[in-house]
Design a protein around this motif. Structure first.
Motif, PDB file in Angstrom:
ATOM      1  N   ASP A  21      75.350  95.466  48.998  1.00 24.15           N
ATOM      2  CA  ASP A  21      75.532  94.067  49.378  1.00 24.15           C
ATOM      3  C   ASP A  21      74.559  93.157  48.640  1.00 24.15           C
ATOM      4  OD1 ASP A  21      73.060  94.217  50.597  1.00 24.15           O
ATOM      5  OD2 ASP A  21      73.833  94.229  52.642  1.00 24.15           O
ATOM      6  N   ALA A  22      74.615  91.856  48.959  1.00 20.94           N
ATOM      7  CA  ALA A  22      73.792  90.860  48.260  1.00 20.94           C
ATOM      8  C   ALA A  22      72.309  91.093  48.467  1.00 20.94           C
ATOM      9  CB  ALA A  22      74.183  89.455  48.717  1.00 20.94           C
ATOM     10  N   LEU A  99      81.865  90.842  48.665  1.00 22.94           N
ATOM     11  CA  LEU A  99      81.999  91.566  49.914  1.00 22.94           C
ATOM     12  C   LEU A  99      82.466  90.623  51.008  1.00 22.94           C
ATOM     13  CD1 LEU A  99      78.795  93.786  49.934  1.00 22.94           C
ATOM     14  CD2 LEU A  99      81.128  94.496  49.477  1.00 22.94           C
ATOM     15  N   GLY A 100      83.326  91.100  51.858  1.00 26.88           N
ATOM     16  CA  GLY A 100      83.771  90.296  52.990  1.00 26.88           C
ATOM     17  C   GLY A 100      82.679  90.157  54.021  1.00 26.88           C
ATOM     18  N   VAL A 101      82.915  89.289  55.001  1.00 26.40           N
ATOM     19  CA  VAL A 101      81.920  89.034  56.045  1.00 26.40           C
ATOM     20  C   VAL A 101      81.599  90.310  56.797  1.00 26.40           C
ATOM     21  CG1 VAL A 101      81.479  87.806  58.186  1.00 26.40           C
ATOM     22  CG2 VAL A 101      82.620  86.641  56.303  1.00 26.40           C
ATOM     23  N   ARG A 102      82.631  91.109  57.136  1.00 31.22           N
ATOM     24  CA  ARG A 102      82.410  92.335  57.907  1.00 31.22           C
ATOM     25  C   ARG A 102      81.530  93.307  57.130  1.00 31.22           C
ATOM     26  NH1 ARG A 102      87.636  95.487  59.726  1.00 31.22           N
ATOM     27  NH2 ARG A 102      87.809  93.650  61.061  1.00 31.22           N
ATOM     28  N   ASP A 103      81.781  93.451  55.804  1.00 36.62           N
ATOM     29  CA  ASP A 103      80.985  94.360  54.987  1.00 36.62           C
ATOM     30  C   ASP A 103      79.556  93.882  54.885  1.00 36.62           C
ATOM     31  OD1 ASP A 103      83.111  96.050  54.476  1.00 36.62           O
ATOM     32  OD2 ASP A 103      83.806  94.810  52.805  1.00 36.62           O
ATOM     33  N   ALA A 104      79.365  92.576  54.698  1.00 35.90           N
ATOM     34  CA  ALA A 104      78.013  92.055  54.569  1.00 35.90           C
ATOM     35  C   ALA A 104      77.242  92.238  55.864  1.00 35.90           C
ATOM     36  CB  ALA A 104      78.062  90.571  54.189  1.00 35.90           C
ATOM     37  N   ARG A 105      77.910  92.030  57.029  1.00 31.76           N
ATOM     38  CA  ARG A 105      77.239  92.151  58.308  1.00 31.76           C
ATOM     39  C   ARG A 105      76.917  93.614  58.620  1.00 31.76           C
ATOM     40  NH1 ARG A 105      81.063  90.132  61.667  1.00 31.76           N
ATOM     41  NH2 ARG A 105      80.379  88.001  61.224  1.00 31.76           N
ATOM     42  N   ALA A 106      77.759  94.561  58.100  1.00 34.46           N
ATOM     43  CA  ALA A 106      77.600  95.975  58.445  1.00 34.46           C
ATOM     44  C   ALA A 106      76.278  96.548  57.987  1.00 34.46           C
ATOM     45  CB  ALA A 106      78.745  96.788  57.844  1.00 34.46           C
ATOM     46  N   ASP A 111      70.893  91.978  65.208  1.00 33.19           N
ATOM     47  CA  ASP A 111      70.092  90.884  65.755  1.00 33.19           C
ATOM     48  C   ASP A 111      70.825  90.340  66.973  1.00 33.19           C
ATOM     49  OD1 ASP A 111      68.624  88.691  66.399  1.00 33.19           O
ATOM     50  OD2 ASP A 111      68.607  87.800  64.382  1.00 33.19           O
ATOM     51  N   PRO A 112      70.297  90.594  68.195  1.00 33.83           N
ATOM     52  CA  PRO A 112      71.009  90.164  69.402  1.00 33.83           C
ATOM     53  C   PRO A 112      71.098  88.655  69.533  1.00 33.83           C
ATOM     54  CG  PRO A 112      68.811  90.974  69.935  1.00 33.83           C
ATOM     55  CD  PRO A 112      69.044  91.291  68.499  1.00 33.83           C
ATOM     56  N   TYR A 113      70.239  87.900  68.803  1.00 29.99           N
ATOM     57  CA  TYR A 113      70.242  86.441  68.916  1.00 29.99           C
ATOM     58  C   TYR A 113      71.077  85.774  67.825  1.00 29.99           C
ATOM     59  CZ  TYR A 113      66.280  87.625  71.862  1.00 29.99           C
ATOM     60  OH  TYR A 113      65.486  88.173  72.823  1.00 29.99           O
ATOM     61  N   GLU A 114      71.685  86.587  66.962  1.00 30.72           N
ATOM     62  CA  GLU A 114      72.444  86.025  65.852  1.00 30.72           C
ATOM     63  C   GLU A 114      73.842  85.625  66.325  1.00 30.72           C
ATOM     64  OE1 GLU A 114      72.787  87.434  61.393  1.00 30.72           O
ATOM     65  OE2 GLU A 114      73.995  88.700  62.697  1.00 30.72           O
ATOM     66  N   ASP A 115      74.251  84.461  65.908  1.00 25.62           N
ATOM     67  CA  ASP A 115      75.590  83.971  66.225  1.00 25.62           C
ATOM     68  C   ASP A 115      76.526  84.432  65.115  1.00 25.62           C
ATOM     69  OD1 ASP A 115      77.884  82.700  66.873  1.00 25.62           O
ATOM     70  OD2 ASP A 115      77.029  80.663  66.936  1.00 25.62           O
ATOM     71  N   GLU A 116      77.469  85.334  65.462  1.00 24.27           N
ATOM     72  CA  GLU A 116      78.354  85.881  64.441  1.00 24.27           C
ATOM     73  C   GLU A 116      79.178  84.805  63.765  1.00 24.27           C
ATOM     74  OE1 GLU A 116      80.720  89.082  65.697  1.00 24.27           O
ATOM     75  OE2 GLU A 116      79.045  90.355  66.270  1.00 24.27           O
ATOM     76  N   GLU A 117      79.439  83.687  64.450  1.00 27.79           N
ATOM     77  CA  GLU A 117      80.250  82.644  63.845  1.00 27.79           C
ATOM     78  C   GLU A 117      79.527  81.954  62.698  1.00 27.79           C
ATOM     79  OE1 GLU A 117      81.480  79.961  66.820  1.00 27.79           O
ATOM     80  OE2 GLU A 117      82.753  81.415  67.879  1.00 27.79           O
ATOM     81  N   GLU A 118      78.173  82.058  62.675  1.00 26.68           N
ATOM     82  CA  GLU A 118      77.427  81.432  61.591  1.00 26.68           C
ATOM     83  C   GLU A 118      77.562  82.218  60.295  1.00 26.68           C
ATOM     84  OE1 GLU A 118      73.423  80.955  62.760  1.00 26.68           O
ATOM     85  OE2 GLU A 118      73.839  79.607  64.430  1.00 26.68           O
ATOM     86  N   ILE A 119      77.957  83.477  60.388  1.00 28.81           N
ATOM     87  CA  ILE A 119      78.104  84.299  59.183  1.00 28.81           C
ATOM     88  C   ILE A 119      79.550  84.192  58.734  1.00 28.81           C
ATOM     89  CG2 ILE A 119      77.780  86.581  58.188  1.00 28.81           C
ATOM     90  CD1 ILE A 119      75.991  87.267  60.488  1.00 28.81           C
ATOM     91  N   ASP A 120      79.831  83.212  57.920  1.00 29.85           N
ATOM     92  CA  ASP A 120      81.219  82.989  57.529  1.00 29.85           C
ATOM     93  C   ASP A 120      81.422  82.957  56.027  1.00 29.85           C
ATOM     94  OD1 ASP A 120      79.909  80.700  56.952  1.00 29.85           O
ATOM     95  OD2 ASP A 120      81.099  79.383  58.265  1.00 29.85           O
ATOM     96  N   GLU A 121      80.362  83.352  55.269  1.00 31.72           N
ATOM     97  CA  GLU A 121      80.480  83.348  53.815  1.00 31.72           C
ATOM     98  C   GLU A 121      80.413  84.777  53.298  1.00 31.72           C
ATOM     99  OE1 GLU A 121      81.101  80.878  51.813  1.00 31.72           O
ATOM    100  OE2 GLU A 121      81.157  79.433  53.438  1.00 31.72           O
ATOM    101  N   PRO A 122      81.298  85.150  52.371  1.00 30.62           N
ATOM    102  CA  PRO A 122      81.205  86.473  51.774  1.00 30.62           C
ATOM    103  C   PRO A 122      79.958  86.584  50.900  1.00 30.62           C
ATOM    104  CG  PRO A 122      82.832  85.171  50.597  1.00 30.62           C
ATOM    105  CD  PRO A 122      82.414  84.356  51.797  1.00 30.62           C
ATOM    106  N   GLY A 123      79.460  87.817  50.715  1.00 32.26           N
ATOM    107  CA  GLY A 123      78.257  88.004  49.904  1.00 32.26           C
ATOM    108  C   GLY A 123      78.586  88.580  48.549  1.00 32.26           C
ATOM    109  N   ASP A 124      77.717  88.300  47.571  1.00 33.23           N
ATOM    110  CA  ASP A 124      77.871  88.862  46.235  1.00 33.23           C
ATOM    111  C   ASP A 124      77.249  90.248  46.221  1.00 33.23           C
ATOM    112  OD1 ASP A 124      79.109  86.612  45.298  1.00 33.23           O
ATOM    113  OD2 ASP A 124      77.237  85.651  44.682  1.00 33.23           O
ATOM    114  N   GLY A 125      78.036  91.238  45.912  1.00 35.56           N
ATOM    115  CA  GLY A 125      77.529  92.600  45.847  1.00 35.56           C
ATOM    116  C   GLY A 125      77.870  93.254  44.527  1.00 35.56           C
ATOM    117  N   VAL A 126      77.628  94.536  44.458  1.00 36.01           N
ATOM    118  CA  VAL A 126      77.977  95.313  43.263  1.00 36.01           C
ATOM    119  C   VAL A 126      78.543  96.643  43.720  1.00 36.01           C
ATOM    120  CG1 VAL A 126      76.209  94.251  41.797  1.00 36.01           C
ATOM    121  CG2 VAL A 126      75.687  96.362  43.036  1.00 36.01           C
TER     122      VAL A 126
END
Length: 389
Positions: A21-22, A99-106, A111-126
């Motif tokens: 991932d990124a 990478l899609g949002v699910r892959d980046a988050r995986a 983080d129990p305080y993280e709002d999943e809705e804030e993670i809405d951008e795909p990441g640059d990976g290799v």
């Protein structure tokens, strides 16, 4: 795509695949990559790529370039050191991906305080592709060794023809001079000539093994008994005083079809080299280890992989530099004043006659490792089989 479907697709690929991932953490990995990295998907996913290659490894440098330039790169003949098995040679190809949002988050720590809705951008990976060509390199190396042994045989035959006959004449003349002379000094000189001629003749006879290709006398043997006998014999040498011999045996190894006399000669040479490398150090350590090769088997003449037993002799001596290491198996090359330079070439010859493989690796300041791989079923040609021993 369902993650399970993605894993099935990755595992179907013959090359090792690692998706990063990124943030430089591993998002996905297939079974071939796990084999290369000697780990499992559960232990690899979510960990930094550098944990598995090291921060200075060429793969890390290539990955950084791909991220900066956003275009794929290829690097051939990359060496990957491993903890439990010998190093691999791989070709590496790295390409940028999104990478899609699910892959980046995986791959991110929970983080129990993280709002999943804030993670809405795909990441640059290799994606990293690892193509293991160790087997191909090993086959090339074995072919090279076979050619070298044939050349040594031609040289030996030439030496025997051109040298042994004149040596016989010199020896006879020296004996006659000793018999006819009344001078004690002349008699001593005559005896010295005879001894040196005999020494040279013995060296030529040793070298002739490469030309004769003496047949093996095979029997089923317990490889650990051979190694124990070698260790006990070498431990009685004065040079081994203070050196500790450690056995790391795999008790599951079955009997091996081999020539016990020739293998004793091989391992005695390797253990003696390890002892000599320690140069009488009181804290020296020689380790003799055995195991069954799981993913690094020998390939027979029909191109099929066969069950293999691996025997390693390791020391923690000063090590050997690359130039010297490259010449170790050349006949008559030696770094010792009293050595003949035939020990390792002879060992490699007899291992090759068993359809096996002998490799010596070393690191200056950290010691040397001699690795012998032998087929459990024995060699396939030019042998004389005996009954079970």
């Amino acid at each position: 795509m369902d993650p399970r479907d993605l894993h099935n697709v990755l595992d179907a690929v013959l090359d090792g695949l690692i998706v990063v991932d990124a943030g430089g953490r591993i998002a996905h990995v297939n079974s071939e990559a796990c084999r290369i990295l000697e780990s499992s998907p559960e232990k690899i996913r979510g960990t930094p790529l550098a944990d598995h290659f090291g921060p200075a490894h060429p793969v890390l440098g290539l990955e950084r370039r791909v991220r900066e330039e956003r275009r794929g790169r290829v690097l051939d003949d990359v060496r990957i050191e491993r903890r439990f098995d010998r190093a691999l040679e791989v070709d590496v190809a790295i390409s940028p991906i999104e990478l899609g949002v699910r892959d980046a988050r995986a791959t991110r720590p929970a983080d129990p305080y993280e709002d999943e809705e804030e993670i809405d951008e795909p990441g640059d990976g290799v994606v990293i592709e690892l193509r293991d060509h160790t087997l191909r390199s090993s086959l090339r190396e074995k072919e090279k060794q076979r050619d070298e042994l044939q050349r040594y045989g031609h040289i030996a035959a030439g030496i025997a023809h051109e040298v042994k006959n004149p040596l016989g004449g010199i020896r006879g003349a020296a004996e006659l001079l000793g018999m006819w002379s009344e001078s004690p000094r002349a008699k001593d000189t005559s005896a010295l000539i005879v001894r040196e001629v005999d020494r040279i003749t013995a060296l030529v006879d040793e070298l002739m093994v490469f030309a004769r290709g003496d047949a093996l006398e095979l029997s089923r043997i317990n490889i650990h008994r051979i190694l124990d006998a070698v260790i006990e014999l070498e431990a009685m040498d004065a040079l081994a005083s203070g050196i500790s011999f450690e056995r790391e045996y795999d008790p599951s190894i079955p009997d091996v079809l081999a020539d016990p006399s020739r293998l004793t000669q091989v391992f005695l040479n390797l253990v003696r080299n390890a002892v000599q490398a320690l140069e009488g150090r009181s804290d020296g350590r020689v380790v003799v280890a055995t195991r069954i090769a799981l993913d690094d088997r020998l390939t027979n003449r029909a191109g099929r992989q066969v069950p293999t037993v691996v025997i390693e002799v390791r020391d923690d001596g000063p090590g050997i530099d690359e130039d010297t290491l490259a010449r170790l198996t050349t006949p008559f090359f030696t770094t010792r004043t009293k050595g003949t330079g035939l020990g390792l070439p002879m060992a490699r010859h007899w291992v090759a006659r068993h359809d096996g493989d002998l490799r010596v690796t070393s690191e200056v300041g950290r010691g040397t490792r001699a690795r012998v791989a032998l087929p459990l079923g024995g060699p396939q040609r030019n042998v004389e089989a005996k009954g079970r021993g």
